[in-house]
Design a protein around this motif. Structure first.
Motif, PDB file in Angstrom:
ATOM      1  N   ILE A 194       8.202  59.325 -37.038  1.00  0.00           N
ATOM      2  CA  ILE A 194       9.321  58.524 -37.546  1.00  0.00           C
ATOM      3  C   ILE A 194      10.177  58.030 -36.382  1.00  0.00           C
ATOM      4  O   ILE A 194      10.508  56.848 -36.285  1.00  0.00           O
ATOM      5  CB  ILE A 194      10.175  59.347 -38.544  1.00  0.00           C
ATOM      6  N   PHE A 221       8.394  55.386 -34.448  1.00  0.00           N
ATOM      7  CA  PHE A 221       8.380  54.145 -35.223  1.00  0.00           C
ATOM      8  C   PHE A 221       9.701  53.399 -35.058  1.00  0.00           C
ATOM      9  O   PHE A 221       9.731  52.200 -34.808  1.00  0.00           O
ATOM     10  CB  PHE A 221       8.130  54.472 -36.704  1.00  0.00           C
ATOM     11  N   ARG A 255      10.423  49.577 -32.945  1.00  0.00           N
ATOM     12  CA  ARG A 255      10.748  48.311 -33.630  1.00  0.00           C
ATOM     13  C   ARG A 255      11.503  47.425 -32.656  1.00  0.00           C
ATOM     14  O   ARG A 255      12.585  47.796 -32.179  1.00  0.00           O
ATOM     15  CB  ARG A 255      11.639  48.558 -34.869  1.00  0.00           C
ATOM     16  N   MET A 278       2.183  52.814 -30.456  1.00  0.00           N
ATOM     17  CA  MET A 278       2.718  51.873 -31.452  1.00  0.00           C
ATOM     18  C   MET A 278       3.076  50.537 -30.814  1.00  0.00           C
ATOM     19  O   MET A 278       2.951  49.489 -31.438  1.00  0.00           O
ATOM     20  CB  MET A 278       3.947  52.465 -32.132  1.00  0.00           C
ATOM     21  N   GLU A 332       3.743  43.510 -38.664  1.00  0.00           N
ATOM     22  CA  GLU A 332       5.023  43.867 -39.261  1.00  0.00           C
ATOM     23  C   GLU A 332       5.677  42.640 -39.887  1.00  0.00           C
ATOM     24  O   GLU A 332       6.176  42.688 -41.009  1.00  0.00           O
ATOM     25  CB  GLU A 332       5.930  44.458 -38.174  1.00  0.00           C
ATOM     26  N   TYR A 383      10.995  48.779 -44.268  1.00  0.00           N
ATOM     27  CA  TYR A 383      10.499  49.546 -43.131  1.00  0.00           C
ATOM     28  C   TYR A 383       9.711  50.783 -43.551  1.00  0.00           C
ATOM     29  O   TYR A 383       8.738  51.161 -42.907  1.00  0.00           O
ATOM     30  CB  TYR A 383      11.652  49.927 -42.195  1.00  0.00           C
ATOM     31  N   PHE A 423       5.980  51.525 -42.286  1.00  0.00           N
ATOM     32  CA  PHE A 423       5.631  52.755 -41.570  1.00  0.00           C
ATOM     33  C   PHE A 423       4.458  53.464 -42.227  1.00  0.00           C
ATOM     34  O   PHE A 423       3.480  53.822 -41.576  1.00  0.00           O
ATOM     35  CB  PHE A 423       6.854  53.679 -41.512  1.00  0.00           C
ATOM     36  N   ILE A 474       1.637  50.799 -40.207  1.00  0.00           N
ATOM     37  CA  ILE A 474       1.581  51.353 -38.849  1.00  0.00           C
ATOM     38  C   ILE A 474       0.809  52.686 -38.812  1.00  0.00           C
ATOM     39  O   ILE A 474      -0.105  52.867 -38.001  1.00  0.00           O
ATOM     40  CB  ILE A 474       3.003  51.530 -38.272  1.00  0.00           C
ATOM     41  N   SER A 475       1.191  53.608 -39.713  1.00  0.00           N
ATOM     42  CA  SER A 475       0.580  54.936 -39.644  1.00  0.00           C
ATOM     43  C   SER A 475      -0.950  54.938 -39.733  1.00  0.00           C
ATOM     44  O   SER A 475      -1.599  55.642 -38.959  1.00  0.00           O
ATOM     45  CB  SER A 475       1.181  55.862 -40.695  1.00  0.00           C
ATOM     46  N   LEU A 487      16.260  52.448 -41.178  1.00  0.00           N
ATOM     47  CA  LEU A 487      16.075  52.893 -39.793  1.00  0.00           C
ATOM     48  C   LEU A 487      17.336  53.559 -39.266  1.00  0.00           C
ATOM     49  O   LEU A 487      17.286  54.574 -38.574  1.00  0.00           O
ATOM     50  CB  LEU A 487      15.727  51.708 -38.888  1.00  0.00           C
TER      51      LEU A 487
END
Lengths: 295, 319
Positions: A96, A99, A103, A163, A171, A181, A185, A189-190, B31
């Motif tokens: 997390i 990630f 960004r 990443m 994205e 997001y 994620f 991404i994962s 975030l």
């Protein structure tokens, strides 16, 4: 003439190199194989010496003794538990964090990275940390195994590097489709980060399985919370100071010695790692090249 | 015209981002929330202990706490540096750190180069897989193995006796002179294969045409190692060396603690062991913290120096 000389030198080199590699393999494997042989050998018989790679007098008694020792069984249970829970927690939280800081348009991207990189170079040291955990009520509790090391700057940086290599367009197009997001994620991404996740999980899991110092420092007083490695250490020191060795002999009927019991416990402690690591090779090789060295 | 265009594109590279709008910040809410949680965690577990450094300047009493303990300035540091045992731990930590660093570095590089020269792919793979094994074993297991191998009836004494190098078995753990070499050997045994991974990766990424060109020029195996392989992995060697210099003082705990005994403690005790002994066992938190601060400061100085050297030599920097 020169060509012939060179091939001669070459041949000598190849022979020497092969011999060196064989020696290297022997030095690496012999202690492990010797421990294995001792662990299957009758304890009193092993005292005569001369056990190398094969047991002389076979027995399973050493292993039976280990499995009857409550502290070793509880230790194994705690070690498995901390490895599983600790690895999961560390993986999720590092992923997390990585990630977030990877960004490109995140508001505090730089500050958050800096906040964590600092922790790689400056830390409070043993005593302040010890007192903190004590004040937080983490001594004599399982949480001290899995909470403190959960996020580490190093593991975060390894995941972040990976990443950063993922194209932004993925994205962006997901955002155009209305994905937040959280979705990006989990769903985008994962799945692409599986190799690096495996690497970090492997690092953390090995560290968890092998650690003993935290058990000694924080949970020594609660025998239900000590780990396998710590119990193995106690076994080792009882062998080195021959004083307590009689105790182990007594409760096992005579042909088990502390040395043979420790050999069996050592093999059982190694077993999960030896069985797993050859299959995980490609992950830690990528991990090493991705993030430098981790001890 | 073309110049103008160039300038424009350069400006674009430097400032590609527009300001982050409120709408975007709103989008980043999740975030921000997670960052906040993570920062709270970081403050508690990584930054709060730094407040404990105050203890080094206090006559810290647990019942008075950090706020009410009496400040005594640098008295604890003075006490520390007038203690010959502590001075000795500095020497031991530095000596073992440097010896281990050099020994593990050289063996890893040599091992990587030699392994790379093995022609058979399968053989290479097998040797490499075996070479990783010790890295995954805990120091508890490794020290157990060392005790077995080096004991009076252990394999080392047996081999030495059979080869008539010695005529009576050596008690390796009773002589201070053997301690540092044993620690260095244990580190080499445990980490050579693991540390070689990164060099092997660097060797693989050397352009094969360099080797071909060297062959055409008549270079043999040794010349190729000297003029192609070694220069090819030099940047990797430098960066790893620098990264590890800052860690020299951190490498002094587990094995020394597990292998040390009363007979060799003058050479086995490291700063970390000193901290544990005085700070935890004797509950003198102030002196333990002071020793810890000293170690941290030396580490930071080492990192900064290493970084400066890297900068001067035009190598890649750490930060």
């Amino acid at each position: 003439m020169t060509k012939k000389k060179r091939t001669m030198a070459d041949r000598v080199f190849v022979v020497c190199n092969t011999v060196f590699m064989i020696l290297f393999v022997i030095i690496t494997l012999y202690p492990v194989l010797n421990t294995l042989a001792v662990s299957f050998n009758d304890g009193t018989d092993a005292l005569r010496g001369g056990i190398y790679l094969w047991p002389r007098k076979w027995t399973m008694k050493n292993y039976v003794t280990v499995l009857q020792k409550n502290n070793l069984v509880t230790g194994a249970y705690i070690s498995v538990l901390r490895t599983v829970i600790g690895t999961l927690l560390a993986l999720v939280s590092n992923a997390i964090l990585a990630f977030i800081v990877s960004r490109k348009r995140f508001l505090f991207k730089k500050q958050l990275s800096f906040f964590w990189v600092v922790t790689m170079y400056v830390n409070g040291g043993l005593i302040p940390t010890f007192l903190l955990y004590k004040n937080l009520g983490m001594t004599n509790s399982f949480s001290v195994y899995v909470i403190p090391g959960m996020i580490s700057a190093f593991n975060m940086l390894v995941i972040r590097t990976y990443m950063n290599g993922i194209p932004d367009s993925l994205e962006e197009s997901a955002q155009l489709d209305g994905a937040g997001y959280g979705t990006i994620f989990v769903k985008i991404i994962s799945p692409l980060c599986k190799p690096v996740y495996a690497t970090v999980a492997l690092f953390v899991a090995v560290g968890q399985w092998n650690s003993w110092f935290d058990a000694m420092l924080y949970n020594r007083l609660d025998s239900k919370l000590t780990t396998l490695q710590y119990e193995l250490m106690k076994l080792l020191s009882s062998v080195t100071n021959q004083g307590t060795s009689m105790e182990a002999m007594k409760n096992s009927g005579g042909n088990v010695t502390p040395t043979s019991v420790r050999a069996a416990a050592t093999i059982l402690t190694m077993l999960p790692i030896i069985c797993l690591y050859p299959f995980l090779q490609r992950y830690f090789v990528t991990g090493m090249t991705l993030g430098g060295v981790k001890e | 015209m073309s110049n103008k265009f160039k300038n424009k594109s350069k400006a674009n590279i430097i400032e590609p981002k527009t300001k982050i709008s409120w709408k975007e910040i709103k989008q980043q809410k999740v975030l921000l929330i997670w960052s906040a949680v993570i920062v709270v965690y970081g403050v508690i577990f990584y930054y709060l202990p730094l407040a404990g450094w105050l203890m080094a300047f206090q006559n810290y009493k647990p019942k008075d706490g950090l706020w009410h303990s009496q400040f005594i300035g640098f008295a604890k540091f003075q006490q520390l540096f007038s203690d010959i045992t502590f001075i000795r731990t500095i020497r031991n930590t530095l000596a073992m750190g440097v010896i281990n660093l050099i020994a593990t570095f050289i063996t890893a590089i040599v091992f990587a180069i030699l392994l790379n020269e093995i022609a058979s792919k399968g053989g290479k793979k097998v040797v490499q897989t075996i070479s990783y094994l010790p890295h995954f074993l805990s120091w508890i297991i490794v020290t157990g193995i060392l005790h077995d191998a080096l004991s009076g009836s252990g394999i080392i004494n047996e081999v030495l006796l059979k080869m008539n190098i010695i005529d009576q078995s050596i008690n390796f753990f009773a002589h201070p002179g053997y301690f540092w070499p044993i620690v260095a050997f244990a580190n080499v045994w445990k980490e050579t294969g693991w540390n070689a991974i990164i060099y092997l990766a660097a060797i693989t990424s050397i352009d094969p045409s360099l080797y071909e060109a060297a062959s055409i020029d008549g270079a043999g195996r040794f010349a190729k190692i000297k003029y192609v392989t070694l220069p090819g992995i030099k940047p990797t060697i430098m960066i790893l060396l620098l990264m590890n210099v800052g860690n020299v003082l951190n490498a002094g705990f587990e094995i020394q603690y597990l292998l040390g005994n009363g007979l060799v403690q003058s050479v086995s005790q490291t700063i970390d062991i000193y901290v544990l002994k005085w700070g935890i066992s004797q509950s003198d938190y102030s002196i333990g913290t002071a020793a810890g601060i000293f170690k941290s400061l030396v580490s930071i100085v080492l990192i900064v120096i290493a970084n400066q050297i890297a900068k001067r030599n035009g190598e890649e920097r750490l930060f």
